[in-house]
Enzyme design. Structure first.
Site: not given
Length: 286
Positions: A13, A136, A151, A155
């Site tokens: 989106s 990633s 974060y 990843k």
């Protein structure tokens, strides 16, 4: 395109996911796209193209994922390319971020991606073809960003299990690719996509500076063009021999090489210690 490939893109989106969906539809591909809010997705893509299937999916609900996959296959007949794009950033030191905040980031970025992979694999194995592309970040290859530890960890996890996935599915004729972008001009650094700690600790000056830099200076000034990134992903998916690692952006390229060279130097500097840890064969024989 007589028989267009069928793509399934999560987190479609906004950001790179939205740009990718739009480019795919422009080029005649069949696209199933997911979002947590179906109406927002329909509004964002803004098309009546019959090649487009909007889906509302909760990535932490395997039943929701299965329903989306069934709808996709029922309409388009198969799934050729899965792009696990859904995810969000989180800035805050390891001490600042609560267990709940850290786990929520892992739930979407890691376990949401794993859930999609697990559920799509039976379809890809049955057709003995397919391509799983996991989005990633350069922060999945380099962790030296103060305030982005959690974060980065999510990843790094994505990169690790995608490398294993690539080896596991090769015999089925299925490819896996890790896409590691640098800074691209999307909504990733906007408040709606970047989480911050509920209880910040002001002693972390470097973290606050990093947070301010990303939110107030870097946001909107990224050098990377998401349209070009989307096209690069489309080109990789069309390749007969796609890469396992795809870095996107000159900044990602430079940062990756800097880390590689740094590791080489460190390994050589400590080689004597590294190789000194084997059993002494002479002592064993005595």
């Amino acid at each position: 395109m007589a028989h267009p490939k069928v793509w399934l893109v999560t987190g479609a989106s906004k950001g790179l996911g939205l740009t990718l969906v739009q480019r795919l539809l422009e080029q005649g591909y069949c696209v199933a796209a997911t979002s947590r809010n179906k109406q927002e997705l329909i509004k964002a893509v803004d098309t009546t193209d019959h090649h487009f299937l909007p889906l509302q999916v909760d990535l932490n609900d395997e039943g929701s994922i299965q329903k989306a996959l069934d709808e996709t296959v029922n309409l388009f007949g198969q799934i050729d390319v899965l792009v696990n794009n859904a995810g969000y950033g989180l800035v805050g030191s390891l001490e600042e971020l609560s267990d709940a905040e850290a786990r929520k980031n892992f739930d979407i970025n890691v376990f949401g991606t794993l859930n999609m992979v697990r559920k799509v694999m039976p379809y890809l194995r049955a057709q003995q073809s397919g391509h799983i592309i996991n989005i990633s970040s350069i922060a999945g290859f380099i962790g030296a960003f103060p305030g982005f530890g959690i974060y980065c960890a999510t990843k790094f996890a994505v990169e690790g299990f995608t490398e294993a996935l690539s080896a596991e599915v090769k015999s089925f004729g299925i490819h896996a690719t890790i896409v590691s972008p640098g800074y691209f001009r999307t909504q990733f650094l906007a408040d709606s996509s970047l989480g911050v700690p509920a209880r910040p600790i002001e002693a972390y000056k470097s973290v606050r500076e990093t947070q301010q830099f990303h939110q107030q200076i870097m946001n909107g000034n990224q050098l990377g063009d998401p349209v070009k990134a989307a096209q690069a992903i489309i080109e990789v998916a069309a390749s007969k021999n796609p890469p396992l690692h795809l870095f996107l952006g000159s900044d990602a390229y430079e940062l990756a090489y800097n880390k590689i060279n740094s590791i080489k130097e460190e390994i050589e500097a400590w080689k004597s210690v590294t190789v000194s840890t084997a059993f002494d064969h002479q002592l064993e024989q005595a």
